[in-house]
Every structure is written in C-alpha cells, then in structure tokens.
Design an enzyme around this catalytic site. Structure first.
Site, PDB file in Angstrom:
ATOM      1  N   ASP A  26      45.377  44.448  32.845  1.00 14.67           N
ATOM      2  CA  ASP A  26      44.235  44.662  33.817  1.00 14.67           C
ATOM      3  C   ASP A  26      43.424  45.813  33.378  1.00 14.67           C
ATOM      4  O   ASP A  26      44.009  46.542  32.532  1.00 14.67           O
ATOM      5  CB  ASP A  26      44.789  44.947  35.513  1.00 14.67           C
ATOM      6  CG  ASP A  26      45.137  43.657  35.915  1.00 14.67           C
ATOM      7  OD1 ASP A  26      44.800  42.573  35.347  1.00 14.67           O
ATOM      8  OD2 ASP A  26      45.817  43.560  36.660  1.00 14.67           O
ATOM      9  N   ASP A 347      48.163  43.430  39.694  1.00  9.62           N
ATOM     10  CA  ASP A 347      48.388  44.130  41.139  1.00  9.62           C
ATOM     11  C   ASP A 347      48.058  43.434  42.243  1.00  9.62           C
ATOM     12  O   ASP A 347      48.323  43.616  43.285  1.00  9.62           O
ATOM     13  CB  ASP A 347      47.410  45.612  41.093  1.00  9.62           C
ATOM     14  CG  ASP A 347      46.160  45.344  40.819  1.00  9.62           C
ATOM     15  OD1 ASP A 347      45.592  44.108  40.712  1.00  9.62           O
ATOM     16  OD2 ASP A 347      45.394  46.252  40.647  1.00  9.62           O
ATOM     17  N   ASP A 351      47.739  37.512  41.104  1.00  9.58           N
ATOM     18  CA  ASP A 351      48.238  37.594  40.057  1.00  9.58           C
ATOM     19  C   ASP A 351      49.709  37.216  39.764  1.00  9.58           C
ATOM     20  O   ASP A 351      50.310  37.220  38.833  1.00  9.58           O
ATOM     21  CB  ASP A 351      48.094  39.088  39.702  1.00  9.58           C
ATOM     22  CG  ASP A 351      46.789  39.630  39.105  1.00  9.58           C
ATOM     23  OD1 ASP A 351      45.913  38.838  38.797  1.00  9.58           O
ATOM     24  OD2 ASP A 351      46.553  40.843  39.579  1.00  9.58           O
TER      25      ASP A 351
END
Length: 831
Positions: A26, A347, A351
């Site tokens: 990310d 997070d 996901d």
C-alpha cells in the site's frame, strides 16, 4: 522479531518471507507517514508554491475558505497539541480533513470558533463523502434566511461543477470550460506530478424562498463558485527509500498498489525509489489493468496477466479486487523460470482476500482493521515498510540456520555411521563405543542446533537473491562441504585406526580382548573425532562458500559458549571419564596432535571453498521441491493421488506412456467384463471386437436380473433387427431407421412379465432426456449407467420428450400419442 515490530501470527511465515521475490505494498501509511499537509495552493489566480501569508490573500476569500473548511468537515476531525514538547501536532480523524484544518492554522486562523458558532446540530443538510460522489457538501442557513452550500472534493470532478471562480479581489467571475482546461494544465497536473493530492473547495448561495429540493442533489451541487485548489502531500517516510533499495538489492521487486490517481502514485513511487528514470516499467490504472487482463467475455486470462506483471510497478486507482487479481496472477504465473513468492501489505477490511491469497500477508497494527489482522500472517506494529525488510532478514536467517545445522549434522552422521559399521566389520569391535556415541549425538543434535540456530540476522543476508519457491534445502555447495569434510574425517579416522599405534608408538587397540581396560589407541580416535566436529562446527557457520568462517562469531555468545563448553567437557571425559566412557588419559603430545588434526578441518574447509561447485557435476541437490507449474497443496481425487505420488519422479514422456498403457489395460478389462456378464450364451457382435469401436459406441449395457429371460421381447424382434444394421457405425454417422407403424395401445389383458432390464442404444428419443442424463450418461462418462425397468407391461415413469402429446398412465390410452422412434419408447430410467 517482535522487537523489530513484527508480530508473527503464523510461524511458517518467517521462513517463507525469507524467500519472497515480490512485495505488493500500500502507499498511505506504509510508504508514507499518513500525515496529510497542504504544501501548495491556487487562490485568486495565483499559484502559491508554499503556504501564503494571510496578508497575501483577499479578506473575503480567506473568510470563505476558513468557513468552508471548518464547517464542511466531520467535527470529529481535529488537530490536538503534541504529546511531547517539540513534537508534531496530533491529527485525529480523517487525515485529509486534518490536513485542511492544519492549513487554516498555518494561515494564523482558528477553526474552533467557527464550529462553536455553527454547531453540528445546526447543519441544515449534509451530503457525505462516498466513492461515487468523491466529494462532500454541507448546507447551512444564513441569518437572512438564505442557504449556503460548502463543497470540497477531488479537483478534477468538482471543477466541472463550477461556473464561477473567485478572482484576485475576492469577487466571483465566470469560469468557462476553456478556463478549466487551462487550470488543469497549469495547476492541477503539475501538482499531481509532484505527488500531491489536489482538493477543490467551493461554495454556492441558494435562495431561502422557495426552498430548494434538497433530494435533487444534481441540481443542488452545481453552478458552484471555486474558492481554491490545494495540493496536499503525504510525505514519504524518511527510511522507506533506503528500505526499498535494500529489497531491490536482495532480489525483491516492490510494487505499489494504491487508490490514488496515476500521476500522484507515479510521483510517490519515484520518491520511494520503486521506479527510476529510464527503467522499463509499467504504471497502470485499475480500469486499464482490467481491460488488458480480460478477454472478450470478461474472463481473466493468466496469459494476459503474464504479459503485464513482470514490468508492472505501480497500480493506481485500484480496487481491492484488482489487488487480489494481481496477487493471484503473480503467484500462479509460470512465465519465469522461478515461481514467485509474494508478500502483500493491507490495512482495510477489503484487503482480506489479498492478504489470505498472498504467501505472506502483512497487516498494519495501527491503521489496520481487525479483519485485515485476522487474515494476515504478520502484523507490523509500527505500520512501517522498513519493518518488512527486517522480516526478510529474519526469514533468510531462519532458513540459513536450518541449512547450517543440516550441513553439520549430515557430516557427523555420515562419518559416524561409516566408522562404526566398517570398524565393527573389520576389527570385530567398533572404534566408537556406545556411551561415546551418545556424547557425539549430544554434540551433534542439541548443542549444535543451539549454536548454529542462534546466529543473529545481519545486513549481509540482503546481498544475495532469494532462494525461490522450488529451491532445494541442501544446495550443491552444502553437498560439496558435506562430502569434502566427510572424506577428510574418514581418512583421518581410518588412518588412526589401522596405523595409529605405530604413529604414536602405543599398544594396538584392535586386538584387545573383550572387557579389557580402555586403550589409548581408541581414545585418540574418539578424541580426534570429537575435535574435528568442533572445528567443523565453525566451518558450518557459512553455507554459501564464504572463506571467512569467523566473521561475526563474537556477535553470537551462545555459539562461543557452546564450543568452549564442549571442548572443556571433552577434556574432562577423556582425562577422567575412565571405563564408563571407555577412555584412557592422554598426554600433552597426544592432545596436541589431536588438536592439530582438528584445526586441519579449518584449513581443509578453505581448500574445499577453492574448488568451484560447477566443476563437480556428480553432485546433486537434495530436498528438491515440486516442479515449476505444479501447485502446492492442490487437492487431488483419491483415485489420482496414488498415481501422482508414484509418478512424481518419472519424466513427462514416461508418465504419458505408462498412463496410456494403464488406460488401455483398464478398458480391455472392462470389455472382458461386459462380454463375460452380458454376452454369455449369446453370439458376440462383430462390432465389439475392437476396443476403439467399443469406445466410439456409447451403448449402455446393463446386467439382466433374470438370466433365463431374453433381453429382446418377441414382439420387438423385427424392429431390433432393423436397428442392428446400423450398430457398427458411429452414432453421429448412423442413418436413422425408418419409423415403425403406430404401436397399438397396450391391451389390459396382456400377460404379466417378470421384472427385467433393457439395454438402450442411443436414439433420438434417448437424447431428449433431462440435462443430467444427457450430460452425464448419454455422453458416455465413465461409470455412468441407465437402468430401464418395465413392470406389468406399463412403465412407472418415462422421459420421452414429446411435451403435450404425453399421457400419464391412463387406462386404455397410449402413453405417447406421437409415433415412437423405436419400440422401447416407454421406459423408466434411473442413474
């Protein structure tokens, strides 16, 4: 690992991470600080590269901007004083809104009094932010009874809804489409190329009478007046560029998967070092990625993914589904010689699938949701990418520790077994006694595992490429060391065994009678063997052909303590062990010779390191994994599992050959079984003599329950004989027989027939059965059967697909008003 901010949930993830070849990370919070800050702004036709002073802005524009930011934000978003003096202010709530509130504070204004004058309960209407709007709007009632709408959102979307813009004097002027295009080129695109997130802030005054239709959002949020466009930066963590350089040097490809626009994502990736000018890489948006990997039917194809992922470095405007698709595509790919091992960071709740699919999933300990943490293998307690690099170091260290221990243990095992067995066969008494072997096993197992498995990880572990998914546990270099040191030790031991008494001028221990006192001869052999293992333990610290085996030895006090402690215990055992250990005390000269031979292990190790591994083609790697393309953990059917396990070591051509023979033999047995059971006492049709004709003839033959009753009714002989003319042809080539005359309705006085079963050839009537029979039975699937039952001349069920022409077992009427294709048209079929 916990001290390095890696909370390990699944222990095997440590070793797997050491073999990682790709990391899909990310951006927000992992590569960046997740602390939004306004660094540029466009106000009054002026592009400010830094936050301007309040005096540089028109008073009316400044007041409108403060009110728009303070009111049109979640009141839970706020800026709090730092926890410690000199620290940064704490951002609570939405990070983007906190960045805008911090912009107000930088302009020497305060948002708190504005919120006190307009508390949250007085807000007239709120259009909350969502992924469809990509904006947030709030309506308040002014003292004169009119309404004012404040709006903020993505600049490329909100500017399209603006009809006016505040000029240098704070007064609105017309904002035409060509002005918007010019502003995009001159302001927004340069901001995005510098990695900034652009937010537009606007307002609109609405009349109080008549009151607008607030449900018609499209009419409300339009003809806005733009106040400003700000560029918000999420600064890259200072330690991230160095961490990414280490990953790239270690052979790990880092990819960034983010929801930001392509320009911002590309700029951040350049700052982090994920992409470099001049490199051959690809940056894609989610919609372009999906367009490239899907075929005309919208299905994802692995071949299309294989054309993209090797060069893909940035995936922008991506959804959680795109992230999962990318991870799965990389893991399943076999386009490269070495299968990829993928780690993923996440997070959010969405996901979870990508974290589960990845070989190693990293969840954020601070910003991560409980769902993400539950789906992960390792939790980063500081949300920092540099902690992933430490996980790689630990994983490689664990893998190397296992290899070091194996190299040492196998060397001891090979030598000890050969010495004990050969010595017992030749001298009738093993040179190594039982208690001595127990002491050797204690050195070999417990002490060596503690000494070699407690090496701390170092930066040097990141200077080599990852092992990969299919790398063998015992490499060629390790095999060279095992055999090389084994040869040295065997030569020394057998030399001492057969000529040692002449070298040291002592009594021969080979011819000593049973239960005789311990001899110096065999004690020297035992002592030399143990000392060679101690010095070989130092050699085992390096498994990649390094020459400096003492590098970092003092960083591991456990290793030093075990080696010194083992040496001290060996002195005690030899000098004072006596009969329990079958040892006789040695003098200084004998000890020095034993010590000299043991130190020779270090010198012999340098000689072995000099020999190139490539020059030893006789060596083979051990512990090889699955071949590339084979899926680990794939669930197999029970009837296939035995074949695959037995054939795993065979070449592909042999596999195909043996499978072909096995299938032909199986088919021949089936043919013989059918002939023995069904054609017993009958003439075997000529068309059954070939296995190929049998396979091409999908006729289903069923065991007759009453063997003394013919399968063909007397009344059906003519029609059946007519049909037999076409039996030797493939069903697709057969000419259908002429339709018989209309069968008369069954007579009620027809004699009762015993229960029996028919053999149905494939006919048009049979092909019109239900879907299950058509796909599973009429296509000749292995193991499929059709049982047809007639009782008392009337069927209990029938499947002829004649639609409305069918009757249902009514007295005196035929079941099928349409002419049947052949006599066996009313039957009960069961699978």
């Amino acid at each position: 690992m916990m001290k390095d901010n890696n909370l390990v949930r699944h222990l095997d993830a440590c070793e797997t991470m050491g073999n990682a070849t790709a990391i899909c990370s990310d951006k927000t919070g992992t590569l960046t600080t997740n602390r939004m800050t306004v660094v540029q702004t466009f106000i009054g036709d002026i592009h400010h590269r830094a936050v301007p002073e309040p005096g540089q802005l028109p008073a009316k524009t400044l007041e409108l901007m403060v009110n728009a930011i303070a009111i049109n934000s979640a009141y839970t978003s706020k800026i709090l004083p730092p926890d410690m003096e000199g620290g940064l202010a704490k951002q609570v709530g939405n990070k983007t809104e906190c960045g805008l509130l911090g912009f107000i504070l930088d302009l020497k204004k305060d948002y708190a009094p504005v919120r006190e004058q307009m508390p949250e309960e007085r807000l007239y209407k709120v259009y909350t932010f969502n992924s469809t709007r990509k904006s947030m709007s709030t309506v308040v009632r002014l003292p004169d009874g009119s309404f004012r709408l404040y709006s903020k959102g993505a600049s490329e979307i909100l500017l399209k809804k603006c009809a006016y813009i505040l000029g240098p004097n704070g007064e609105p002027r017309i904002f035409r489409p060509r002005d918007r295009d010019e502003m995009v080129k001159q302001v927004i695109e340069p901001m995005a190329c510098e990695g900034l997130r652009t937010i537009c802030i606007a307002y609109r005054d609405l009349p109080g009478n008549p009151e607008p239709d607030w449900e018609n959002e499209a009419e409300i949020v339009t003809e806005l007046t733009a106040i400003t466009v700000v560029g918000i930066e999420d600064p890259v963590r200072p330690e991230v560029p160095d961490a990414i350089r280490k990953c790239q040097r270690a052979g790990i490809t880092v990819r960034m998967v983010t929801g930001d626009n392509i320009d911002t994502a590309r700029a951040i990736a350049a700052k982090c070092g994920i992409i470099h000018p001049g490199d051959d890489f690809i940056c894609l948006e989610g919609k372009d990625f999906n367009r490239r990997i899907r075929n005309e039917k919208g299905e994802i194809e692995q071949e299309r993914i294989d054309k993209i992922w090797p060069k893909l470095r940035v995936l922008a405007r991506s959804s959680p589904t795109d992230k999962h698709t990318l991870v799965k595509g990389i893991i399943d790919s076999t386009v490269l010689e070495q299968r990829q091992v993928v780690a993923v960071t996440g997070d959010g709740t969405n996901d979870g699938p990508a974290l589960k699919k990845a070989d190693v999933g990293f969840a954020m300990g601070i910003a991560g949701t409980d769902v993400a943490k539950e789906a992960s293998d390792i939790i980063l307690t500081d949300d920092n990418f540099s902690s992933i690099v430490k996980a790689v170091m630990w994983g490689r260290n664990v893998y190397d520790s296992i290899s070091k221990f194996l190299q040492f243990q196998l060397t001891v095992n090979v030598v000890a077994v050969i010495v004990a067995f050969t010595g017992a066969c030749i001298t009738q008494d093993s040179p190594l006694k039982a208690v001595q072997m127990l002491w050797v096993n204690l050195i070999m197992d417990t002490f060596a595992s503690l000494a070699l498995a407690t090496e701390p990880p170092t930066e040097a572990l990141l200077l080599r490429k990852p092992y990969g998914r299919n790398n063998p546990l015992i490499s060629l270099t390790m095999m060279k060391n095992i055999l090389g040191h084994g040869v040295y030790q065997l030569v020394i031991i057998f030399t001492l065994l057969f000529v040692g008494e002449r070298i040291f001028n002592i009594d021969n221990g080979r011819n000593a009678p049973l239960h005789s006192p311990p001899s110096e001869h065999y004690t020297i052999i035992f002592n030399t063997f143990v000392l060679m293992q101690l010095f070989n333990e130092i050699n085992a610290r390096k498994i990649h052909g390094e020459r400096n085996v003492f590098d970092g030895i003092f960083r591991n006090p456990i290793f030093c303590s075990i080696v010194l402690g083992t040496f001290a215990m060996q002195i005690v055992i030899v000098q004072w062990g006596g009969k329990p250990f079958s040892c006789a005390p040695l003098n200084i000269e004998q000890w020095l010779w034993c010590l000299f031979v043991g130190v020779g292990e270090l010198l012999w190790g340098q000689l072995i390191a000099t020999v190139p591994t490539a020059r030893l083609p006789c060596l083979k790697e051990a512990g090889l994994g699955l071949e590339p393309g084979e899926d680990e953990g794939e669930e197999m059917a029970e009837d296939e599992e035995e074949i695959d396990c037995a054939e795993r070591e065979l070449r592909r051509g042999q596999i195909l050959w043996f499978r072909g023979l096995n299938r032909i033999q199986t088919q021949m047995r089936v043919v013989k079984a059918f002939r023995s059971n069904l054609y017993e006492g009958r003439e075997k049709p000529e068309s059954r003599n070939s296995i190929h004709n049998f396979m091409a003839h999908p006729e289903f033959l069923i065991n007759d329950l009453i063997h003394n009753i013919p399968l063909i009714d007397d009344t059906d002989v003519d029609d059946e004989s007519e049909l037999s003319r076409y039996q030797h042809l493939h069903p697709a080539l057969r000419k259908p027989p002429p339709p018989p005359a209309q069968a008369p309705p069954p007579a009620r006085t027809r004699p009762t027939r015993p229960y029996r079963q028919y053999s149905l050839p494939v006919t048009p009537c049979n092909r019109n059965n239900n879907n299950n029979h058509q796909s599973g039975i009429l296509h000749g699937n292995k193991g499929s059967r059709i049982n047809t039952t007639v009782t008392n001349g009337n069927p209990r069920a029938h499947h002829c697909n004649h639609g409305a022409h069918h009757g249902r077992d009514r007295p005196g009427k035929p079941l099928c008003s349409a002419p049947p294709p052949h006599p066996l048209y009313c039957v009960e079929t069961s699978l």
